[in-house]
Design an enzyme around this catalytic site. Structure first.
Site, PDB file in Angstrom:
ATOM      1  N   GLU A 284       0.220   1.886   2.936  1.00 30.81           N
ATOM      2  CA  GLU A 284      -0.943   2.027   2.271  1.00 30.81           C
ATOM      3  C   GLU A 284      -2.140   1.268   3.341  1.00 30.81           C
ATOM      4  O   GLU A 284      -1.744   0.443   4.034  1.00 30.81           O
ATOM      5  CB  GLU A 284      -1.022   0.637   1.022  1.00 30.81           C
ATOM      6  CG  GLU A 284      -2.324   0.329   0.292  1.00 30.81           C
ATOM      7  CD  GLU A 284      -2.186  -0.861  -0.600  1.00 30.81           C
ATOM      8  OE1 GLU A 284      -1.117  -1.628  -0.524  1.00 30.81           O
ATOM      9  OE2 GLU A 284      -3.267  -0.862  -1.546  1.00 30.81           O
TER      10      GLU A 284
ATOM     11  N   HIS B 208      -0.160  -7.088   3.202  1.00 34.22           N
ATOM     12  CA  HIS B 208       0.793  -7.415   2.421  1.00 34.22           C
ATOM     13  C   HIS B 208       2.148  -6.615   2.398  1.00 34.22           C
ATOM     14  O   HIS B 208       1.876  -5.387   2.860  1.00 34.22           O
ATOM     15  CB  HIS B 208       0.330  -7.769   1.048  1.00 34.22           C
ATOM     16  CG  HIS B 208      -0.135  -6.592   0.390  1.00 34.22           C
ATOM     17  ND1 HIS B 208      -1.259  -5.818   0.459  1.00 34.22           N
ATOM     18  CD2 HIS B 208       0.445  -5.360  -0.402  1.00 34.22           C
ATOM     19  CE1 HIS B 208      -1.424  -4.751  -0.442  1.00 34.22           C
ATOM     20  NE2 HIS B 208      -0.406  -4.364  -0.774  1.00 34.22           N
TER      21      HIS B 208
END
Ligand code: CO
Length: 142
Positions: free
Chosen positions: A132, A11
């Site tokens: 991330e 994402h």
């Protein structure tokens, strides 16, 4: 052999000052599939998921006084890209490798918004982008 590699872009997280308004923008202007807002108190955010064919956008809005998104929005009042999330097969294995090159924001993996282990890399060591790494969920046997 070789370093543990990254997989899919899981994402792109976008911090937004007005969650309702941003969700409505993706729904009506861009015609995207937009989830209902979900509170994730452990991470100090309310999230709206935008499902794209090949990845997701996560709209992040501060939840609670200590939300890490609050400071970001103070610096970026209109909102902005907060982080990108790349999938890895094994977060611990990737941490062991990456830590020789980039600072990690935690010594241990944390459990992310999707209930799987994650770790963040220091943006100063990754071209100004907060990255991330998220453990990929193994594909289900059909
Ligand atoms: Co994320």
């Amino acid at each position: 052999g070789g370093p543990p590699g990254v997989g899919r872009l899981n994402h792109v997280a976008v911090a937004v000052p007005d969650l309702e308004r941003s969700a409505e923008h993706y729904r009506t202007v861009l015609g995207a599939k937009v989830s209902a807002p979900q509170a994730v108190p452990a991470h100090g955010v309310t999230v709206v998921f935008i499902d794209l064919e090949n990845t997701k956008i996560e709209l992040l809005h501060p939840l609670g006084a200590d939300s890490p998104i609050r400071k970001f929005l103070e610096k970026n009042p209109a909102g902005g890209i907060h982080h990108i999330c790349l999938e890895v097969e094994d977060v611990r294995e990737s941490m062991a490798h990456v830590s020789s090159y980039a600072r990690l924001l935690s010594d241990e993996p944390k459990i992310g918004a999707h209930g799987v282990p994650i770790v963040f890399l220091h943006p100063k060591d990754t071209n100004g982008v907060l990255v991330e790494l998220q453990q990929a969920i193994p594909a289900e046997d059909s």
